[in-house]
Design a protein around this motif. Sequence first.
Motif, short mmCIF file in Angstrom:
data_model
loop_
_atom_site.label_atom_id
_atom_site.label_comp_id
_atom_site.label_asym_id
_atom_site.label_seq_id
_atom_site.Cartn_x
_atom_site.Cartn_y
_atom_site.Cartn_z
N GLU A 67 -3.62 7.69 4.72
CA GLU A 67 -3.03 6.39 4.43
C GLU A 67 -1.51 6.51 4.54
OE1 GLU A 67 -2.62 2.45 3.59
OE2 GLU A 67 -4.49 3.52 3.98
N LYS A 68 -0.87 5.57 5.22
CA LYS A 68 0.56 5.67 5.49
C LYS A 68 1.38 5.83 4.22
CE LYS A 68 4.44 3.27 7.65
NZ LYS A 68 4.89 2.02 8.35
N SER A 69 1.16 4.96 3.25
CA SER A 69 1.96 5.04 2.02
C SER A 69 1.72 6.35 1.28
CB SER A 69 1.63 3.85 1.12
OG SER A 69 0.24 3.84 0.81
N SER A 70 0.51 6.87 1.34
CA SER A 70 0.19 8.10 0.61
C SER A 70 0.85 9.31 1.25
CB SER A 70 -1.33 8.30 0.57
OG SER A 70 -1.97 7.22 -0.05
N ASP A 124 4.55 9.28 0.51
CA ASP A 124 4.83 9.75 -0.86
C ASP A 124 4.64 11.25 -0.98
OD1 ASP A 124 5.36 7.15 -1.58
OD2 ASP A 124 3.36 6.76 -2.37
#
Length: 401
Positions: free
Chosen positions: A310-313, A316
């Motif tokens: 997942e891009k946001s994961s 982060d």
Amino acid sequence: MPRLLNRSRPSGIDSSPARTSSSASLPRYQPPSCPLNDRARRALGELSDNRGTQHYESHLKDSARHLGLSVGDLHERLRAQQDRLQLLQERREQKGTNKTPEEERLEAHLVELEREVDELTHESEQSIRDVIDHRAEIEDQSALLGDLYTTAATATAPNTAEIRARRGIKQEPARDEEQDAEQQQGEEPVASTLEAFRKGRATKQAEYEQLTPHQRYGVNNDYAGFKKIWHDAASGEDGPPLPDASRWFRPDGRPVMTRPGATTRRSTVGPAGDDDDIAVAREVLSLNCPLTLRQMEEPYSNVKCKHTFEKSSILDYLPARGEVQCPQTGCSQKFAKARFQQEFYLDEAILRRIQRIKQTQRTRDDMDVDDDEDAAGEEDASLVFGQERRVPGRIPKTERT
């Protein structure tokens, strides 16, 4: 008396030998030279800024994405027709009957459809390579303009006093500045910025042409995304996995774009044996992010190790500075946030799988709702006797003793 003709030469023409010899002696030719002034340097700086090419890069990026989506749609429709034909054949074999008119029509239709889909696939593959070539040209041009601007901004202007001293000319305070510039150009020729740009472009183009197809396209995110969405649509969810990027091109540079199993269906495009480059192992693909363990919404894959997150994961997870090992178990690839745009890309193939699963789930939910409504309708009908409605828990008057 007759008028005497004046045979003298016009007063404006001087035929003296001294004048003729002096006019024939021309100065030695010097090519024109024009150093960049402040305004020209500012204009060169604006050209070197990527803002001038952002809209071109954006259009090329969209073109690469739409080429992949179009090829994916083509092969999904082809595979749906092939699955339909296979279902008809299996039913006919079970019944032991002859071919139906629908089966014969579908077989003839698939021969032409496969040919057209394969031709469009090869044209799209060539187009995606052209798009990548144009993007590389824009990037090289921006870098070259940046170097020229840096050279022009740091170059020092010729010293007029030193030029006058070498010539033996006395300093005149009232000297015109334009004449000084002309003398400086005649004494110190300035290299042409345009010529330097042309030479730089030719050099970069020659360097780019020396790269192998794998170096140009195999490690490119746009080409990797195109290749993956094509293979996913052509082979299906249960098909073989996409081979490593090192096997996407043959030794002669031709791309490997044969559909998995196409030779068994007698495809008319591509020489026989192309499917030898296709891996035979089956792929077990998870649509859940390894970091969140939830289904992904924006799946981003790494161009080197092929793992998807997942891009946001993954953003982060990456540190602000330095590198970190891939979070996938057993992978030793190193990631860096500074290289995210170069090493990660939106995986349209996985995104389409997720969207298909969601659509299937919505269809099933709608069917369940319809089944519940039908069951409720049947229950209501069973509670009605004639014109009287049965109330649960109460005995109708006609059944009372």
